[in-house]
Scaffold this active site. Sequence first.
Site, PDB file in Angstrom:
ATOM      1  N   GLY A 276      49.759  16.181  13.472  1.00 50.21           N
ATOM      2  CA  GLY A 276      48.692  16.192  14.474  1.00 50.21           C
ATOM      3  C   GLY A 276      47.815  14.974  14.265  1.00 50.21           C
ATOM      4  O   GLY A 276      47.905  13.968  14.956  1.00 50.21           O
ATOM      5  N   CYS A 354      19.139  20.655  17.065  1.00 53.28           N
ATOM      6  CA  CYS A 354      18.121  21.241  16.182  1.00 53.28           C
ATOM      7  C   CYS A 354      18.727  21.786  14.893  1.00 53.28           C
ATOM      8  O   CYS A 354      18.670  22.991  14.632  1.00 53.28           O
ATOM      9  CB  CYS A 354      17.403  22.351  16.926  1.00 53.28           C
ATOM     10  SG  CYS A 354      16.885  21.832  18.555  1.00 53.28           S
ATOM     11  N   TYR A 383      40.722  16.421  15.971  1.00 54.29           N
ATOM     12  CA  TYR A 383      39.671  17.373  15.610  1.00 54.29           C
ATOM     13  C   TYR A 383      38.294  16.845  16.033  1.00 54.29           C
ATOM     14  O   TYR A 383      37.299  17.083  15.364  1.00 54.29           O
ATOM     15  CB  TYR A 383      39.741  17.722  14.105  1.00 54.29           C
ATOM     16  CG  TYR A 383      41.134  18.146  13.707  1.00 54.29           C
ATOM     17  CD1 TYR A 383      41.615  19.398  14.076  1.00 54.29           C
ATOM     18  CD2 TYR A 383      42.007  17.281  13.038  1.00 54.29           C
ATOM     19  CE1 TYR A 383      42.914  19.784  13.770  1.00 54.29           C
ATOM     20  CE2 TYR A 383      43.307  17.662  12.731  1.00 54.29           C
ATOM     21  CZ  TYR A 383      43.753  18.912  13.101  1.00 54.29           C
ATOM     22  OH  TYR A 383      45.042  19.283  12.809  1.00 54.29           O
TER      23      TYR A 383
HETATM   24  C1  LIG Z   1      46.777  22.130  11.823  1.00 55.48           C
HETATM   25  C2  LIG Z   1      48.224  22.337  11.633  1.00 55.48           C
HETATM   26  C3  LIG Z   1      49.105  21.245  11.709  1.00 55.48           C
HETATM   27  C4  LIG Z   1      48.657  19.823  11.932  1.00 55.48           C
HETATM   28  O1  LIG Z   1      47.953  19.311  10.858  1.00 55.48           O
HETATM   29  P1  LIG Z   1      47.559  17.755  10.881  1.00 55.48           P
HETATM   30  O2  LIG Z   1      46.812  17.537   9.647  1.00 55.48           O
HETATM   31  O3  LIG Z   1      46.733  17.527  12.082  1.00 55.48           O
HETATM   32  O4  LIG Z   1      48.823  16.973  10.896  1.00 55.48           O
HETATM   33  C5  LIG Z   1      50.452  21.502  11.586  1.00 55.48           C
HETATM   34  N1  LIG Z   1      50.912  22.751  11.376  1.00 55.48           N
HETATM   35  C6  LIG Z   1      50.086  23.820  11.282  1.00 55.48           C
HETATM   36  C7  LIG Z   1      50.656  25.155  11.069  1.00 55.48           C
HETATM   37  C8  LIG Z   1      48.715  23.642  11.397  1.00 55.48           C
HETATM   38  O5  LIG Z   1      47.905  24.690  11.285  1.00 55.48           O
END
Ligand SMILES: *Cc1c(COP(=O)(O)O)cnc(C)c1O
Length: 424
Positions: A276, A354, A383
């Site tokens: 991700g 705040c 994120y």
């Molecule tokens: C959040 C998540 C990812 C992605 O993680 P990154 O650090 O953004 O690559 C992949 N698999 C699962 C199950 C996750 O919860």
Amino acid sequence: MDHFIYRDGQLYCEQVPVEDIVRQVGTPAYIYSLATLQTHYQRIAEAFAPLHPLICYSVKSCGNLAILAALRACGSGFDVVSGGELFRARRAGADPSKIVFAGVGKTDPEINDALDAGIGWFNIESEEEFWNLERLAAQKSVHTRAALRVNPDVTSHGTHVKTLTGKKDTKFGVDIDRAEEFYVQAAAATHVRLNALHLHIGSPIKTVQPYVDAIGKALQLIQRLRQRGIRVDTIDIGGGFAAFYEGNEAPHAEVYAAAIVPLLQNTGLKVLLEPGRSISCNAGILVSRVQYVKQGGRRKFIIVDAAMNDLIRPTLYESYHFIWPTAPTHLPASRLSTLRSPDDELVDVVGPICESGDYFAQDRHLPPLRRGDLLALFSAGAYGFAMSSQYNARPRAVEILVDGSNWRIIRKRESHEDLIRGEE
Ligand SMILES: *Cc1c(COP(=O)(O)O)cnc(C)c1O
């Protein structure tokens, strides 16, 4: 690393001056570079090519439909963690067979939707969940596949406790020493085939060793299962590859691949990846305008028009984001600004919310700033918008996608009416 480049004293996203965009759409604004997104996807795809992996981009890192559609066009599948993300992925035209669904608390409606969609794999996080999936699949007389999320109990240094998931005593997955019996019992299921193994040890994982440790343990488990007549044919090694916040601190995809590919290359296992952050993080910036500059005690505060509701990572994880004006007098020697120019000032960059936790940077060296200046917060693609909220009744920011010399709005700035939609 990215296509956000200073040229002639101005920040550009690809071929477009960032100031040109915000002149039209206002601030705060998330601006994404399509080329950066694609490049990071391709680098992972090429580095792991010997394994012919299925890459399932993690929707939760940045789930805008245009971002998902762009990655789908690259061949990506999707990792979803809720019914809402499944909906998003499908709206973006995802091939359901390339969707994996993780999460410790999947509800019956979420599972039913995923069964109806015909997703590729459910990533199972507990015994109860597995047998509930079996029950729901049997009710519908459909067959599906699942991966057991195994908690390999590996240590990763430098990962924030709030995003560490591969140690014992976290809520994720099933302890590796219980996994063998789990597979044995699950073989009795008639509608769910538990023939895959899932790992996701946290994020960001800044070295390859935790992957090597986790995959090593997983392969031993798969071997022991084979001796008991249970065949696991797929391994999903999750996400968690690091991105660039401070500079070049993250290993490149090739570095992870150099360690991981040899472990999996001759196993005959189908391989899934769930990156991700490593795809979306450096593809996005958050642009904000300086509202006021003020002195408070010995501190100088730069008050901007973005806040923790737009980007909560500094507040939540004490994360570092490089911040610099879009039209600076000079560039820092590095993103960590260790070598600073003599007129830089030590400031806190804060939002208007705040809460004293509403800050983007503390004790940061920045060139002198004035009301009206624009600041870019880098490495905000992952994120960032995805974790944004309407706290303090602040409409969520606009999202822009730049492609070469073109750009377009991919999510409108929310209005005050949006804030009360559905309320009576
Ligand atoms: C959040 C998540 C990812 C992605 O993680 P990154 O650090 O953004 O690559 C992949 N698999 C699962 C199950 C996750 O919860």
